[in-house]
Design a protein around this motif. Structure first.
Motif, PDB file in Angstrom:
ATOM      1  N   TRP A   1      12.909  40.573  37.345  1.00 48.30           N
ATOM      2  CA  TRP A   1      13.724  40.957  36.208  1.00 48.30           C
ATOM      3  C   TRP A   1      13.754  39.812  35.194  1.00 48.30           C
ATOM      4  N   GLN A   2      13.694  40.209  33.910  1.00 46.78           N
ATOM      5  CA  GLN A   2      13.736  39.269  32.788  1.00 46.78           C
ATOM      6  C   GLN A   2      12.626  38.219  32.910  1.00 46.78           C
ATOM      7  N   LEU A   3      11.403  38.704  32.987  1.00 47.05           N
ATOM      8  CA  LEU A   3      10.236  37.831  33.095  1.00 47.05           C
ATOM      9  C   LEU A   3       9.802  37.383  31.697  1.00 47.05           C
ATOM     10  N   GLN A   4       9.558  36.093  31.547  1.00 43.61           N
ATOM     11  CA  GLN A   4       9.083  35.527  30.285  1.00 43.61           C
ATOM     12  C   GLN A   4       7.872  34.644  30.556  1.00 43.61           C
TER      13      GLN A   4
ATOM     14  N   PHE B   1       3.924  35.148  23.193  1.00 43.01           N
ATOM     15  CA  PHE B   1       5.165  35.004  23.962  1.00 43.01           C
ATOM     16  C   PHE B   1       5.470  36.369  24.566  1.00 43.01           C
ATOM     17  N   ILE B   2       5.480  36.464  25.891  1.00 42.24           N
ATOM     18  CA  ILE B   2       5.613  37.742  26.585  1.00 42.24           C
ATOM     19  C   ILE B   2       6.994  37.826  27.228  1.00 42.24           C
ATOM     20  N   VAL B   3       7.679  38.952  27.008  1.00 44.17           N
ATOM     21  CA  VAL B   3       8.979  39.222  27.624  1.00 44.17           C
ATOM     22  C   VAL B   3       8.921  40.598  28.263  1.00 44.17           C
ATOM     23  N   VAL B   4       9.213  40.676  29.563  1.00 46.27           N
ATOM     24  CA  VAL B   4       9.226  41.939  30.303  1.00 46.27           C
ATOM     25  C   VAL B   4      10.586  42.070  30.979  1.00 46.27           C
ATOM     26  N   ASN B   5      11.277  43.179  30.716  1.00 47.56           N
ATOM     27  CA  ASN B   5      12.600  43.369  31.320  1.00 47.56           C
ATOM     28  C   ASN B   5      12.522  43.480  32.833  1.00 47.56           C
ATOM     29  N   SER B   6      11.580  44.261  33.338  1.00 44.25           N
ATOM     30  CA  SER B   6      11.431  44.410  34.794  1.00 44.25           C
ATOM     31  C   SER B   6       9.984  44.736  35.110  1.00 44.25           C
ATOM     32  N   ILE B   7       9.523  44.261  36.238  1.00 38.36           N
ATOM     33  CA  ILE B   7       8.159  44.506  36.680  1.00 38.36           C
ATOM     34  C   ILE B   7       8.174  44.661  38.198  1.00 38.36           C
ATOM     35  N   THR B   8       7.407  45.619  38.700  1.00 38.60           N
ATOM     36  CA  THR B   8       7.316  45.883  40.136  1.00 38.60           C
ATOM     37  C   THR B   8       5.851  45.823  40.557  1.00 38.60           C
ATOM     38  N   ILE B   9       5.568  45.043  41.573  1.00 36.61           N
ATOM     39  CA  ILE B   9       4.218  44.911  42.117  1.00 36.61           C
ATOM     40  C   ILE B   9       4.261  45.366  43.572  1.00 36.61           C
ATOM     41  N   LYS B  10       3.440  46.345  43.911  1.00 35.95           N
ATOM     42  CA  LYS B  10       3.366  46.852  45.274  1.00 35.95           C
ATOM     43  C   LYS B  10       2.027  46.464  45.895  1.00 35.95           C
ATOM     44  N   ILE B  11       2.084  45.907  47.090  1.00 32.51           N
ATOM     45  CA  ILE B  11       0.895  45.439  47.802  1.00 32.51           C
ATOM     46  C   ILE B  11       0.755  46.241  49.091  1.00 32.51           C
ATOM     47  N   HIS B  12      -0.441  46.772  49.308  1.00 27.42           N
ATOM     48  CA  HIS B  12      -0.716  47.563  50.504  1.00 27.42           C
ATOM     49  C   HIS B  12      -1.758  46.834  51.351  1.00 27.42           C
ATOM     50  N   SER B  13      -1.506  46.782  52.642  1.00 28.38           N
ATOM     51  CA  SER B  13      -2.414  46.186  53.602  1.00 28.38           C
ATOM     52  C   SER B  13      -2.526  47.113  54.800  1.00 28.38           C
ATOM     53  N   LYS B  14      -3.514  46.855  55.642  1.00 28.07           N
ATOM     54  CA  LYS B  14      -3.685  47.698  56.821  1.00 28.07           C
ATOM     55  C   LYS B  14      -2.554  47.511  57.824  1.00 28.07           C
ATOM     56  N   ALA B  15      -1.823  46.397  57.735  1.00 28.89           N
ATOM     57  CA  ALA B  15      -0.753  46.133  58.693  1.00 28.89           C
ATOM     58  C   ALA B  15       0.642  46.269  58.091  1.00 28.89           C
ATOM     59  N   PHE B  16       0.799  46.123  56.770  1.00 29.50           N
ATOM     60  CA  PHE B  16       2.122  46.176  56.168  1.00 29.50           C
ATOM     61  C   PHE B  16       1.991  46.529  54.695  1.00 29.50           C
ATOM     62  N   HIS B  17       3.115  46.894  54.099  1.00 29.85           N
ATOM     63  CA  HIS B  17       3.179  47.096  52.656  1.00 29.85           C
ATOM     64  C   HIS B  17       4.367  46.289  52.130  1.00 29.85           C
TER      65      HIS B  17
END
Length: 313
Positions: free
Chosen positions: A58-61, A36-52
């Protein structure tokens, strides 16, 4: 994360099974799946040649569920059929808030002045179903359902144009990835029963030792015939506004004023079956109807005509 110009090769065997010194679905896989996984906050950053872009949760389970999408005994969260040599597992991810933001990169093909694209949602969840082979833990089919409640999205016309450009920049990479998946997809699912092992004692559902026929029927009831992806939004309020601050001078010059449009969608659903072949049956689809049966007959006729012309050539 960074988008790839060319798709990467498949991952191969399960790293959990390899680390545990086993080659088939066994105890190590069951232990990891039961977490059982609980994460208070998580940030995912995606980079592309045209945009980021960035995704903030928040409160991911994350937890295992039974086929009815309810938390229960962990032994009820998997269905193993020794005759097929396959196992079904069910997962659910929930969160309190999701924030998505995308903006053009400096070296992209976007306009010099762009408006960042932002979307903030409240509670949501993702339901994941996996079908894997017990002999090597490879995924045979999967089903992913992205469920959102009420969603309010305010877009300017410049943001809408930017979103179309972002999607266009990703289309080429997504098409290459889809072609790779289709080339690696088996023509037909042919699974040989695995050799008897001590791990099969964990395959029986909790509460008894049912016969192989009853296990097969229960497996068929929740089986995924092919991989699919689904998006369901209970209510979507979409506001598209004129970005008047960027063209205020031009509007005043021509005597025009800004405007807006509001669109409301209820129970909006998108279903995507990437591996479905033309002419195949659609009765296992989520929203199957009699209209699809008529469409299926029409598709089979077109396929047969195409095959006959190809044979003549």
């Amino acid at each position: 994360m960074r988008t790839c110009e060319e798709p990467r090769p498949p991952n191969g065997q399960s790293p959990i099974a390899l680390a545990a010194g086993q080659s088939e679905y066994g105890f190590a896989e069951k232990v990891v799946e039961g977490m059982f996984i609980v994460v208070n906050s998580i940030t995912i950053k995606i980079h592309s040649k045209a945009f980021h872009a960035s995704f903030e949760l928040w409160q991911l389970q994350g937890y295992s569920v039974n086929p009815s999408w309810q938390q229960s005994d962990l032994r009820l969260t998997r269905i193993t059929d020794p005759q097929r040599g396959e196992v079904l597992t069910f997962k659910e991810l929930t969160w309190q808030t999701l924030r998505i933001e995308a903006d053009a990169t400096d070296n992209g093909d976007q306009d010099p002045v762009t408006t960042p694209l932002r979307l903030i949602t409240n509670q949501g969840r993702i339901q994941i179903s996996l079908k894997r082979r017990t002999k090597d833990c490879n995924v045979v089919a999967s089903k992913l359902m992205f469920l959102l409640d009420d969603l309010l999205w305010v877009l300017t016309d410049s943001q809408l144009k930017a979103m179309m450009k972002y999607a266009e920049s990703l289309s080429e990479a997504m098409e290459k990835s889809a072609q790779q998946r289709k080339s690696l997809a088996p023509e037909s699912v042919q699974v040989t029963p695995p050799a008897p092992s001590a791990q099969q004692s964990w395959a029986q559902p909790f509460g008894g030792s049912p016969s192989p026929s009853s296990i097969g029927q229960y497996f068929d009831k929740h089986d995924m015939k092919e991989s699919s992806y689904h998006l369901l939004i209970s209510r979507l309020d979409l506001h598209i506004c004129d970005d008047s601050h960027a063209r205020e001078a031009g509007a005043l010059k021509h005597g025009m004023l800004g405007g807006a449009i509001q669109l409301t969608f209820r129970r909006m659903a998108f279903d995507y079956y990437p591996f479905h072949r033309a002419g195949d049956a659609c009765k296992h689809w989520v929203r199957y109807s009699e209209a699809m049966e008529t469409r299926g007959q029409w598709a089979k006729k077109l396929v047969s005509e195409f095959q006959s012309k190809s044979e003549k050539l």
